[in-house]
Design a protein around this motif. Structure first.
Motif, PDB file in Angstrom:
ATOM      1  N   ASP A 131     -14.277   9.514   2.291  1.00  0.00           N
ATOM      2  CA  ASP A 131     -14.581   8.246   1.607  1.00  0.00           C
ATOM      3  C   ASP A 131     -14.776   7.056   2.560  1.00  0.00           C
ATOM      4  O   ASP A 131     -15.612   6.199   2.319  1.00  0.00           O
ATOM      5  CB  ASP A 131     -13.458   7.894   0.624  1.00  0.00           C
ATOM      6  N   ASN A 132     -13.981   7.029   3.655  1.00  0.00           N
ATOM      7  CA  ASN A 132     -14.054   5.902   4.611  1.00  0.00           C
ATOM      8  C   ASN A 132     -15.472   5.677   5.137  1.00  0.00           C
ATOM      9  O   ASN A 132     -15.808   4.580   5.571  1.00  0.00           O
ATOM     10  CB  ASN A 132     -13.142   6.174   5.819  1.00  0.00           C
ATOM     11  N   PHE A 133     -16.317   6.725   5.114  1.00  0.00           N
ATOM     12  CA  PHE A 133     -17.661   6.624   5.700  1.00  0.00           C
ATOM     13  C   PHE A 133     -18.769   6.779   4.656  1.00  0.00           C
ATOM     14  O   PHE A 133     -19.938   6.866   5.002  1.00  0.00           O
ATOM     15  CB  PHE A 133     -17.813   7.668   6.820  1.00  0.00           C
ATOM     16  N   GLY A 134     -18.375   6.751   3.382  1.00  0.00           N
ATOM     17  CA  GLY A 134     -19.352   6.888   2.299  1.00  0.00           C
ATOM     18  C   GLY A 134     -20.385   5.782   2.297  1.00  0.00           C
ATOM     19  O   GLY A 134     -21.548   5.995   1.955  1.00  0.00           O
ATOM     20  N   HIS A 135     -19.977   4.566   2.746  1.00  0.00           N
ATOM     21  CA  HIS A 135     -20.915   3.429   2.736  1.00  0.00           C
ATOM     22  C   HIS A 135     -22.058   3.654   3.733  1.00  0.00           C
ATOM     23  O   HIS A 135     -23.178   3.192   3.505  1.00  0.00           O
ATOM     24  CB  HIS A 135     -20.176   2.117   3.048  1.00  0.00           C
ATOM     25  N   THR A 136     -21.787   4.373   4.827  1.00  0.00           N
ATOM     26  CA  THR A 136     -22.865   4.681   5.795  1.00  0.00           C
ATOM     27  C   THR A 136     -23.845   5.662   5.170  1.00  0.00           C
ATOM     28  O   THR A 136     -25.066   5.505   5.273  1.00  0.00           O
ATOM     29  CB  THR A 136     -22.274   5.292   7.091  1.00  0.00           C
ATOM     30  N   VAL A 166      -1.369   8.202   0.129  1.00  0.00           N
ATOM     31  CA  VAL A 166      -2.185   8.001   1.341  1.00  0.00           C
ATOM     32  C   VAL A 166      -3.533   7.382   0.970  1.00  0.00           C
ATOM     33  O   VAL A 166      -3.983   6.410   1.583  1.00  0.00           O
ATOM     34  CB  VAL A 166      -2.383   9.343   2.099  1.00  0.00           C
ATOM     35  N   ASN A 167      -4.179   7.923  -0.070  1.00  0.00           N
ATOM     36  CA  ASN A 167      -5.486   7.386  -0.494  1.00  0.00           C
ATOM     37  C   ASN A 167      -5.384   5.929  -0.942  1.00  0.00           C
ATOM     38  O   ASN A 167      -6.248   5.107  -0.628  1.00  0.00           O
ATOM     39  CB  ASN A 167      -6.076   8.252  -1.609  1.00  0.00           C
ATOM     40  N   PHE A 168      -4.314   5.602  -1.658  1.00  0.00           N
ATOM     41  CA  PHE A 168      -4.116   4.238  -2.163  1.00  0.00           C
ATOM     42  C   PHE A 168      -3.911   3.265  -0.993  1.00  0.00           C
ATOM     43  O   PHE A 168      -4.540   2.199  -0.921  1.00  0.00           O
ATOM     44  CB  PHE A 168      -2.893   4.189  -3.103  1.00  0.00           C
ATOM     45  N   VAL A 169      -3.034   3.655  -0.053  1.00  0.00           N
ATOM     46  CA  VAL A 169      -2.732   2.793   1.096  1.00  0.00           C
ATOM     47  C   VAL A 169      -3.988   2.537   1.927  1.00  0.00           C
ATOM     48  O   VAL A 169      -4.284   1.401   2.314  1.00  0.00           O
ATOM     49  CB  VAL A 169      -1.609   3.415   1.964  1.00  0.00           C
ATOM     50  N   LEU A 170      -4.767   3.603   2.185  1.00  0.00           N
ATOM     51  CA  LEU A 170      -5.973   3.445   3.010  1.00  0.00           C
ATOM     52  C   LEU A 170      -6.983   2.510   2.350  1.00  0.00           C
ATOM     53  O   LEU A 170      -7.607   1.692   3.008  1.00  0.00           O
ATOM     54  CB  LEU A 170      -6.625   4.809   3.262  1.00  0.00           C
ATOM     55  N   LYS A 171      -7.119   2.640   1.016  1.00  0.00           N
ATOM     56  CA  LYS A 171      -8.146   1.840   0.344  1.00  0.00           C
ATOM     57  C   LYS A 171      -7.697   0.408   0.063  1.00  0.00           C
ATOM     58  O   LYS A 171      -8.413  -0.542   0.365  1.00  0.00           O
ATOM     59  CB  LYS A 171      -8.584   2.513  -0.964  1.00  0.00           C
ATOM     60  N   TYR A 172      -6.498   0.268  -0.497  1.00  0.00           N
ATOM     61  CA  TYR A 172      -6.116  -1.050  -1.012  1.00  0.00           C
ATOM     62  C   TYR A 172      -5.221  -1.865  -0.083  1.00  0.00           C
ATOM     63  O   TYR A 172      -5.187  -3.089  -0.174  1.00  0.00           O
ATOM     64  CB  TYR A 172      -5.454  -0.908  -2.381  1.00  0.00           C
ATOM     65  N   ILE A 173      -4.480  -1.197   0.803  1.00  0.00           N
ATOM     66  CA  ILE A 173      -3.580  -1.951   1.675  1.00  0.00           C
ATOM     67  C   ILE A 173      -4.196  -2.105   3.064  1.00  0.00           C
ATOM     68  O   ILE A 173      -4.314  -3.200   3.598  1.00  0.00           O
ATOM     69  CB  ILE A 173      -2.181  -1.295   1.722  1.00  0.00           C
ATOM     70  N   VAL A 177     -11.398   1.736   3.428  1.00  0.00           N
ATOM     71  CA  VAL A 177     -12.406   2.483   2.661  1.00  0.00           C
ATOM     72  C   VAL A 177     -13.337   1.494   1.957  1.00  0.00           C
ATOM     73  O   VAL A 177     -13.070   1.059   0.833  1.00  0.00           O
ATOM     74  CB  VAL A 177     -11.735   3.424   1.619  1.00  0.00           C
ATOM     75  N   PRO A 178     -14.440   1.098   2.622  1.00  0.00           N
ATOM     76  CA  PRO A 178     -15.382   0.177   1.965  1.00  0.00           C
ATOM     77  C   PRO A 178     -15.959   0.809   0.687  1.00  0.00           C
ATOM     78  O   PRO A 178     -16.114   2.037   0.616  1.00  0.00           O
ATOM     79  CB  PRO A 178     -16.487  -0.013   3.018  1.00  0.00           C
ATOM     80  N   ASP A 179     -16.266  -0.030  -0.289  1.00  0.00           N
ATOM     81  CA  ASP A 179     -16.869   0.474  -1.536  1.00  0.00           C
ATOM     82  C   ASP A 179     -18.219   1.126  -1.239  1.00  0.00           C
ATOM     83  O   ASP A 179     -18.954   0.683  -0.350  1.00  0.00           O
ATOM     84  CB  ASP A 179     -17.083  -0.680  -2.530  1.00  0.00           C
TER      85      ASP A 179
END
Length: 563
Positions: A131-136, A166-173, A177-179
């Protein structure tokens, strides 16, 4: 000279001159044998979660069945994997290979331009992305042949409650993880569930089938895909395995996998050699977080670690590393770039274990030369050619040179790639009519068959007709107290044609240009001394930590010359 193979006399006891290539037909037969012998043992660990060999078997079969049964891929189709080290990676690699398909490893830090080039060039049908690289991916997917994207969060295979946390922390905190929006993308866990409902057909995998399209040369021009077959990878696993497994206990080793599995070094040395050995790969997702890395090492019980010079240097300069328990550590293997004496000597001092330097290329799957594992101290050499490998030093006319003479290192063996994907001209430039792979590295060999890399052919600096090798300068300056990292390049000079420019990342904030120059005067002959020195906060690097001299040169050439 080559027929003599002087290196054999320095082979460690128990290492054969040749490996038996008929033992395994494919990478899958390696994995299946490991699963049969070590089913209940841990295979991969990440964020505290462990997958056993049996679980890797089940999940890789589900992934393979999804690709073949649900997506209808055909043998030889390409599946691109764009992930840092996480549990989804080995599952996807082994699942793709089990299905008779070809893995295209993609650096997740690629820019949209680089990603588009690789997906188009490889003709990838499927892309798996974290997900972290989905925007690319979103920016280029419409311009590629990819017809199915599979997305995953880093926590997706960590179980409940750890995975969702882990997923929550990476995205929201941590906001890592860009949208992004990818229509018709399938989630990784859903793909596994769908795959579980399909029957996996028997797939006939031949030794010459392409296992990986491993892209290389992006730092020297357009990236090319090295076609690495099952035979190439199995051969190299056996060659490196015979070499490094002296003294390793089957089923009991813990290897730290901090270099990404999309890099050929970690892929073969960690992902294959230690799987055949029944070991546990401890996956480090973000080795750049050195504090977090050291924290993980504390609880890992590691017995082996591979890395590049900058990684070892980074660990040595991270508080807490020196107080770790190194009592179980048996093996430290350095490759991917030159290991510097200052780093190797400090590593031995802190850990009690010799940092053994190895040499290889993407085109050789990668291991070509490794120092003996019982080496007492750093020796500045890349070691001896591994079993079933020939090496020689040639001049520009393609003639072999004698002991101590500097020329281009050339290699021959079963680990040498089939060629570059859809680039016959480039293949012909790299592999000559006699089957020698020309590495582009300047080297020499001593009487005992040990090889020494002098430098990259393209990085050599010509000062008043004298050859100056950046590796030598960097090695010297890296030994200066107060220096953290260093890179040397050639810059145009009216008087001498070229002169040395040094880029220094200081460890000591009070370090001065004059101190560096004085140190160089003491340790380097006149024409090798840097005329220009620039302090920097950091140096440009590849994602595995290799310093990019080319980027420094390109930036310099955009400037007016200085005196």
């Amino acid at each position: 000279m080559i027929q003599d193979r002087p290196w054999f006399k320095n082979y460690p006891a128990g290492v054969p001159h040749e490996v038996d290539l008929e033992g395994y037909r494919s990478i899958m037969s390696v994995l299946d044998k490991a699963i049969e012998k070590h089913r209940a043992r841990p295979a991969f660990r990440n964020f505290g979660k462990v997958l056993t060999y049996g679980e890797i078997d089940t999940l890789s079969r589900q992934f393979a069945a999804y690709l073949l049964g649900e997506l209808g891929l055909k043998k030889g189709d390409r599946v691109a994997l764009m992930m840092p080290n996480c549990l989804q990676y080995p599952v996807a690699i082994f699942g793709t290979l089990r299905a008779g398909l070809t893995v295209v490893n993609v650096n997740p830090l690629y820019t949209p331009r680089e990603l588009r080039h690789q997906l188009v060039d490889a003709g990838a049908s499927v892309l798996v992305v974290v997900d972290n690289f989905g925007h690319t991916v979103e920016q280029v997917i419409a311009d590629t042949p990819v017809r199915q994207v599979i997305t995953t969060g880093l926590g997706d295979l960590l179980g409940f409650p750890k995975g969702p946390v882990v997923n929550f922390v990476l995205k929201y905190i941590k906001k890592m993880v860009p949208d992004y929006s990818l229509k018709q993308a399938v989630r990784y866990r859903d793909a596994l569930s769908i795959g579980a409902r399909h029957t996996l057909p028997a797939v006939d995998i031949q030794p010459d089938d392409i296992a990986f399209l491993q892209y290389t040369g992006g730092t020297t021009g357009v990236a090319k895909g090295a076609m690495l077959t099952h035979r190439n990878l199995v051969a190299n696993m056996l060659q490196a395995g015979e070499w490094i497994s002296q003294g390793l206990d089957e089923g009991k080793e813990v290897i730290i996998t901090a270099l990404p599995l999309y890099h050929i070094f970690a892929l073969t040395a960690n992902g294959l050699v230690f799987v055949e050995n029944g070991g546990l790969n401890h996956l480090i997702t973000n080795p750049r977080d050195m504090k977090g890395f050291v924290k993980e090492l504390k609880t890992s019980g590691f017995t082996a670690i591979t890395g590049v010079n900058t990684l070892f240097n980074g660990l040595l300069n991270t508080p807490g590393f020196e107080s770790l328990d190194f009592s179980r550590l048996k093996m430290t293997l350095g490759g991917g770039m030159a290991v510097q004496r200052a780093v190797a000597e400090r590593w031995k001092q802190v850990t009690g274990v010799t940092l053994v330097e190895a040499y290889g290329l993407t085109e050789t799957s990668p291991a070509a030369c490794i120092n003996p594992m019982n080496l007492k101290d750093y020796n500045g050499s890349i070691g001896l050619p591994v079993p079933s490998t020939d090496a020689c030093v040639m001049d520009d006319a393609g003639q072999p040179l004698g002991v101590g003479e500097v020329g281009e290192l050339c290699l021959k063996g079963p680990q040498v790639m089939k060629g570059y994907w859809k680039r016959p001209e480039e293949t012909a430039k790299a592999i000559d009519a006699n089957g020698w792979l020309h590495t582009g590295d300047m080297a020499k060999m001593d009487e005992g068959g040990f090889f020494y890399i002098v430098d990259r052919k393209k990085d050599m600096i010509l000062v008043s007709g004298f050859n100056v090798y950046p590796n030598e300068i960097e090695d010297v300056v890296a030994g200066m107290p107060g220096v953290l990292e260093v890179a040397a390049i050639g810059v145009p000079d009216d008087r001498s044609g070229e002169t040395v420019k040094l880029f220094v990342v200081p460890k000591d904030p009070n370090l001065t240009t004059e101190q560096v120059k004085a140190f160089c005067r003491e340790n380097l002959t006149g024409y090798k001394q840097p005329r220009q020195i620039e302090f920097r906060k950091e140096l440009p690097k590849t994602n595995v930590g290799k310093i990019l001299r080319k980027d420094l040169r390109d930036a310099e050439l955009g400037k007016p010359s200085q005196h």
